[in-house]
Design a protein around this motif. Sequence first.
Motif, mmCIF file in Angstrom:
data_model
loop_
_atom_site.group_PDB
_atom_site.id
_atom_site.type_symbol
_atom_site.label_atom_id
_atom_site.label_comp_id
_atom_site.label_asym_id
_atom_site.label_seq_id
_atom_site.Cartn_x
_atom_site.Cartn_y
_atom_site.Cartn_z
ATOM 1 N N SER A 190 0.800 -1.221 0.000
ATOM 2 C CA SER A 190 0.000 0.000 0.000
ATOM 3 C C SER A 190 0.837 1.278 0.000
ATOM 4 O O SER A 190 0.280 2.369 0.049
ATOM 5 N N GLU A 191 2.145 1.157 -0.041
ATOM 6 C CA GLU A 191 3.025 2.326 0.005
ATOM 7 C C GLU A 191 4.144 2.197 -1.018
ATOM 8 O O GLU A 191 4.477 1.097 -1.462
ATOM 9 N N ASP A 192 4.762 3.327 -1.370
ATOM 10 C CA ASP A 192 5.921 3.326 -2.249
ATOM 11 C C ASP A 192 7.071 2.590 -1.560
ATOM 12 O O ASP A 192 7.198 2.643 -0.327
ATOM 13 N N ILE A 193 7.903 1.937 -2.373
ATOM 14 C CA ILE A 193 9.033 1.176 -1.827
ATOM 15 C C ILE A 193 10.311 1.484 -2.594
ATOM 16 O O ILE A 193 10.281 1.903 -3.751
ATOM 17 N N TYR A 194 11.422 1.278 -1.915
ATOM 18 C CA TYR A 194 12.713 1.152 -2.571
ATOM 19 C C TYR A 194 13.013 -0.340 -2.570
ATOM 20 O O TYR A 194 12.521 -1.084 -1.721
ATOM 21 N N TYR A 195 13.834 -0.786 -3.496
ATOM 22 C CA TYR A 195 14.126 -2.217 -3.550
ATOM 23 C C TYR A 195 15.586 -2.458 -3.884
ATOM 24 O O TYR A 195 16.238 -1.650 -4.537
ATOM 25 N N THR A 196 16.083 -3.567 -3.360
ATOM 26 C CA THR A 196 17.445 -4.002 -3.642
ATOM 27 C C THR A 196 17.388 -5.350 -4.338
ATOM 28 O O THR A 196 16.469 -6.142 -4.120
ATOM 29 N N VAL A 197 18.391 -5.598 -5.154
ATOM 30 C CA VAL A 197 18.512 -6.872 -5.859
ATOM 31 C C VAL A 197 19.829 -7.509 -5.438
ATOM 32 O O VAL A 197 20.878 -6.864 -5.459
ATOM 33 N N SER A 198 19.745 -8.764 -5.033
ATOM 34 C CA SER A 198 20.954 -9.533 -4.745
ATOM 35 C C SER A 198 20.884 -10.833 -5.537
ATOM 36 O O SER A 198 19.814 -11.254 -5.965
ATOM 37 N N LEU A 199 22.031 -11.437 -5.737
ATOM 38 C CA LEU A 199 22.124 -12.665 -6.539
ATOM 39 C C LEU A 199 22.884 -13.736 -5.758
ATOM 40 O O LEU A 199 24.026 -14.059 -6.076
ATOM 41 N N PRO A 200 22.282 -14.307 -4.740
ATOM 42 C CA PRO A 200 22.985 -15.332 -3.977
ATOM 43 C C PRO A 200 23.258 -16.576 -4.822
ATOM 44 O O PRO A 200 22.366 -17.086 -5.491
ATOM 45 N N ALA A 201 24.497 -17.030 -4.770
ATOM 46 C CA ALA A 201 24.874 -18.255 -5.485
ATOM 47 C C ALA A 201 24.226 -19.445 -4.796
ATOM 48 O O ALA A 201 24.154 -19.505 -3.567
ATOM 49 N N THR A 202 23.745 -20.377 -5.587
ATOM 50 C CA THR A 202 23.105 -21.561 -5.025
ATOM 51 C C THR A 202 23.979 -22.792 -5.149
ATOM 52 O O THR A 202 23.833 -23.728 -4.384
ATOM 53 N N ALA A 203 24.848 -22.813 -6.117
ATOM 54 C CA ALA A 203 25.774 -23.932 -6.319
ATOM 55 C C ALA A 203 26.695 -23.544 -7.456
ATOM 56 O O ALA A 203 26.334 -22.749 -8.312
ATOM 57 N N GLY A 204 27.865 -24.110 -7.452
ATOM 58 C CA GLY A 204 28.703 -23.844 -8.605
ATOM 59 C C GLY A 204 30.179 -23.910 -8.338
ATOM 60 O O GLY A 204 30.632 -24.103 -7.214
ATOM 61 N N ASP A 205 30.891 -23.710 -9.416
ATOM 62 C CA ASP A 205 32.346 -23.721 -9.402
ATOM 63 C C ASP A 205 32.848 -22.288 -9.280
ATOM 64 O O ASP A 205 32.404 -21.398 -10.021
ATOM 65 N N ASP A 206 33.757 -22.051 -8.356
ATOM 66 C CA ASP A 206 34.270 -20.705 -8.114
ATOM 67 C C ASP A 206 34.855 -20.070 -9.368
ATOM 68 O O ASP A 206 34.662 -18.878 -9.606
ATOM 69 N N ALA A 207 35.563 -20.836 -10.181
ATOM 70 C CA ALA A 207 36.194 -20.274 -11.379
ATOM 71 C C ALA A 207 35.144 -19.722 -12.339
ATOM 72 O O ALA A 207 35.315 -18.640 -12.911
ATOM 73 N N LEU A 208 34.028 -20.439 -12.502
ATOM 74 C CA LEU A 208 32.975 -19.954 -13.391
ATOM 75 C C LEU A 208 32.267 -18.757 -12.772
ATOM 76 O O LEU A 208 31.945 -17.786 -13.457
ATOM 77 N N GLU A 209 32.017 -18.788 -11.451
ATOM 78 C CA GLU A 209 31.388 -17.646 -10.782
ATOM 79 C C GLU A 209 32.234 -16.390 -10.934
ATOM 80 O O GLU A 209 31.713 -15.297 -11.092
ATOM 81 N N ASP A 210 33.570 -16.545 -10.899
ATOM 82 C CA ASP A 210 34.470 -15.409 -11.104
ATOM 83 C C ASP A 210 34.378 -14.884 -12.535
ATOM 84 O O ASP A 210 34.491 -13.682 -12.771
ATOM 85 N N ALA A 211 34.200 -15.779 -13.490
ATOM 86 C CA ALA A 211 34.215 -15.401 -14.903
ATOM 87 C C ALA A 211 32.891 -14.831 -15.403
ATOM 88 O O ALA A 211 32.870 -14.031 -16.341
ATOM 89 N N LEU A 212 31.788 -15.234 -14.812
ATOM 90 C CA LEU A 212 30.485 -14.756 -15.277
ATOM 91 C C LEU A 212 30.242 -13.312 -14.864
ATOM 92 O O LEU A 212 30.392 -12.959 -13.697
ATOM 93 N N GLN A 213 29.854 -12.487 -15.812
ATOM 94 C CA GLN A 213 29.462 -11.110 -15.536
ATOM 95 C C GLN A 213 27.939 -11.053 -15.555
ATOM 96 O O GLN A 213 27.315 -11.425 -16.554
ATOM 97 N N VAL A 214 27.350 -10.603 -14.444
ATOM 98 C CA VAL A 214 25.900 -10.544 -14.338
ATOM 99 C C VAL A 214 25.489 -9.077 -14.256
ATOM 100 O O VAL A 214 25.974 -8.332 -13.406
#
Length: 165
Positions: free
Chosen positions: A65-89
Amino acid sequence: MALAAGGVYAGAYFTSQATVGGQTVGTATVEIAAGTATSSAVLAVPSLLPGDTETTVITLENTGSEDIYYTVSLPATAGDDALEDALQVTVVAGAETHTRSLTAWQGGAYQYGVALGDGESIDLTVSVALAGTADDTLQGLDAGFAVTIDAIQARNHPVTAGWVA
């Protein structure tokens, strides 16, 4: 003035009283809904190659019922660190864009500085890119993440647009 037993008797006083009834107080609601836009689908890319970019669109709706501000986060759920480092989101909402590696997104969230009014919606575009310079060490790896949106009241809360850790 007459004396009464144990004190002074002063007589009657004129008085008046007014009542304003019907006072009620209720609280607002801060509530959001999010889902993949009808023109899009959840990212499910089994064979990303160097130079590829995949995109999904998420519709965010202020159902409170009111105006909001919002934040977006992208928590990793599983994966290889090397690929997580390489992916640009990259996440785009309106005129605001923010890009980080999937690994860097784990350190905080991006708060968008334009309030979303009650009953309004906005499309968030989420793009995942693997640089054309990615090498063979990234073959056969997997990474997963969620898109989490948090809302906070806009009224009586100063906006802190940008990256928040």
